[in-house]
Design an enzyme around this catalytic site. Structure first.
Site, PDB file in Angstrom:
ATOM      1  N   ASP A  51      39.744  41.681  48.070  1.00  0.00           N
ATOM      2  CA  ASP A  51      40.642  41.141  47.049  1.00  0.00           C
ATOM      3  C   ASP A  51      41.736  42.139  46.717  1.00  0.00           C
ATOM      4  OD1 ASP A  51      41.363  39.341  44.690  1.00  0.00           O
ATOM      5  OD2 ASP A  51      40.965  41.258  43.699  1.00  0.00           O
ATOM      6  N   TYR A  56      48.870  45.706  42.293  1.00  0.00           N
ATOM      7  CA  TYR A  56      48.159  46.934  42.617  1.00  0.00           C
ATOM      8  C   TYR A  56      49.058  47.885  43.420  1.00  0.00           C
ATOM      9  CZ  TYR A  56      44.158  43.935  41.442  1.00  0.00           C
ATOM     10  OH  TYR A  56      43.286  43.069  40.823  1.00  0.00           O
ATOM     11  N   LYS A  82      47.011  37.413  44.738  1.00  0.00           N
ATOM     12  CA  LYS A  82      47.385  36.793  43.475  1.00  0.00           C
ATOM     13  C   LYS A  82      48.893  36.544  43.391  1.00  0.00           C
ATOM     14  CE  LYS A  82      43.441  39.214  41.536  1.00  0.00           C
ATOM     15  NZ  LYS A  82      43.230  40.232  42.582  1.00  0.00           N
ATOM     16  N   PHE A 234      31.071  46.698  35.774  1.00  0.00           N
ATOM     17  CA  PHE A 234      30.702  47.893  35.013  1.00  0.00           C
ATOM     18  C   PHE A 234      31.490  48.021  33.707  1.00  0.00           C
ATOM     19  CE2 PHE A 234      30.023  49.718  39.501  1.00  0.00           C
ATOM     20  CZ  PHE A 234      28.711  49.254  39.546  1.00  0.00           C
ATOM     21  N   ASN A 235      32.276  47.006  33.355  1.00  0.00           N
ATOM     22  CA  ASN A 235      33.115  47.061  32.147  1.00  0.00           C
ATOM     23  C   ASN A 235      33.986  48.312  32.122  1.00  0.00           C
ATOM     24  OD1 ASN A 235      30.883  45.178  30.201  1.00  0.00           O
ATOM     25  ND2 ASN A 235      33.071  44.771  30.258  1.00  0.00           N
ATOM     26  N   SER A 236      34.614  48.588  33.267  1.00  0.00           N
ATOM     27  CA  SER A 236      35.529  49.720  33.445  1.00  0.00           C
ATOM     28  C   SER A 236      34.827  51.065  33.611  1.00  0.00           C
ATOM     29  CB  SER A 236      36.545  49.820  32.301  1.00  0.00           C
ATOM     30  OG  SER A 236      37.302  48.649  32.213  1.00  0.00           O
ATOM     31  N   ILE A 238      31.443  52.172  32.040  1.00  0.00           N
ATOM     32  CA  ILE A 238      30.322  52.611  31.228  1.00  0.00           C
ATOM     33  C   ILE A 238      28.977  52.124  31.763  1.00  0.00           C
ATOM     34  CG2 ILE A 238      30.424  50.680  29.579  1.00  0.00           C
ATOM     35  CD1 ILE A 238      29.770  52.864  27.399  1.00  0.00           C
ATOM     36  N   ALA A 240      28.255  51.901  34.837  1.00  0.00           N
ATOM     37  CA  ALA A 240      27.963  52.700  36.032  1.00  0.00           C
ATOM     38  C   ALA A 240      27.559  54.114  35.649  1.00  0.00           C
ATOM     39  CB  ALA A 240      29.170  52.739  36.963  1.00  0.00           C
TER      40      ALA A 240
END
Length: 334
Positions: A51, A56, A82, A234-236, A238, A240
């Site tokens: 993706d 990016y 996208k 990982f919600n940015s 945390i 991980a």
């Protein structure tokens, strides 16, 4: 690696996806050689879903990904990108628009969700990627998190104009599935009332910390045969790195209440011998409407680690414990 099937297009997709923001220099610079090596390492581990997006690195990610995948069999590959941003060359001596991307390409991003804008963005992406078709095309960042008070007008343009372009591309067969790629599942819920979308990519909001999506929306997707892709499990960071690891939450420092919740999750993980990142990756896959989990992958070591977490055996009792302690809502296991 296991695959699932996109509900409407019938296209197979691996349960783990390569998020290509990292090879577009998100937060840190990478070389072309490192980007190529990361894609090759993921491929060797069985990852077949990749993706990317024009955003990016201002096109850098698409160019690098296209080059890295150039000699890979197209019929084995699931590719998504996208629309919603057009890239225009910077004026001479103008500063780079990094937007979190270190050493981005010299282009200025411009939001455009119109019919013409979507068509232009799609054609530009095909050229950067070096392909003639895309498996999944997503309207990018059509959410409050990104657009703030501008969302209402942009959303209306996207539904009344941009969607028409995406629908035509789908009818032509150059795109197999269309949807949104956003940070808030509520935008997808609203979009389902407006247009005939096949799929949605939701980032940071299908996680062990943020799972309101499972209250009603996952059932709605299953009923309508709409596929979900869960990005940023990982919600940015945390989930991980853990409570003591200073990992980010929604791209910022984690507030005390989030850290407390992570500590609670870590306690359950310790009781059952489950690494927290493994639980974070596998949680969305408990839902049949979720077809893949997309994670940033920038090095061989990180890719092997992610695949290891994805493959880690997790007992049903662990998930039941999370339900009993109200970390996740009731879900059928197995």
């Amino acid at each position: 690696m296991k695959t699932r099937v996109m509900d409407r297009s019938g296209t197979p997709i691996t349960e783990l996806g390569f998020g290509a923001a990292g090879i577009g220099n998100l937060f840190r610079s990478a070389t072309n050689t490192e980007a190529q090596a990361a894609v090759n390492a993921a491929w060797s581990q069985g990852v077949r879903y990749y993706d990317t997006a024009p955003h990016y690195g201002a096109g850098l990610s698409e160019r690098r990904l296209g080059l890295a995948l150039h000699e890979k069999p197209r019929d084995e590959l699931f590719l998504s990108t996208k629309v919603g941003r057009l890239l225009r060359p910077l004026e001479k001596n103008a500063p780079l628009e990094d937007a979190g991307f270190v050493g981005a390409a010299p282009f200025k991003r411009h939001y455009d969700y119109t019919y013409d804008g979507v068509m232009r963005a799609f054609e530009d992406s095909l050229q950067r990627l070096g392909v003639t078709d895309i498996d999944m095309l997503l309207m990018h960042d059509l959410d409050v998190f990104t657009q703030g008070d501008k969302l209402s007008g942009l959303f209306r343009t996207a539904m009344e104009s941009g969607f028409r372009a995406m629908s035509e591309l789908r009818d032509q067969g150059v795109v197999k599935a269309i949807g949104l790629g956003v940070n808030e599942w509520q935008a997808c819920d609203r979009a389902l009332d407006e247009a005939d979308f096949d799929c949605f990519m939701v980032a940071n909001c299908f996680t062990l910390l943020e799972n309101g999506i499972t209250e009603n929306f996952t059932a709605r997707c299953s009923q309508k045969e709409v596929s979900l892709i869960a990005a940023a499990p990982f919600n940015s960071g945390i989930l991980a790195k853990g409570a003591a690891g200073a990992g980010h939450y929604f791209y910022d420092a984690a507030p005390p209440e989030v850290i407390d919740k992570v500590i609670g999750l870590e306690k359950v993980c310790s009781e059952y011998g489950v690494p927290l990142p493994a639980a974070a990756i596998q949680f969305p896959l408990l839902y049949p409407c979720v077809k893949s989990v997309v994670i940033g992958m920038t090095s061989d070591a990180r890719i092997q680690q992610n695949v290891g977490w994805y493959e880690h055996a997790i007992p049903a009792e662990f998930w039941q414990a999370l339900m009993d302690r109200n970390y996740i809502r009731p879900v059928t296991i197995g």
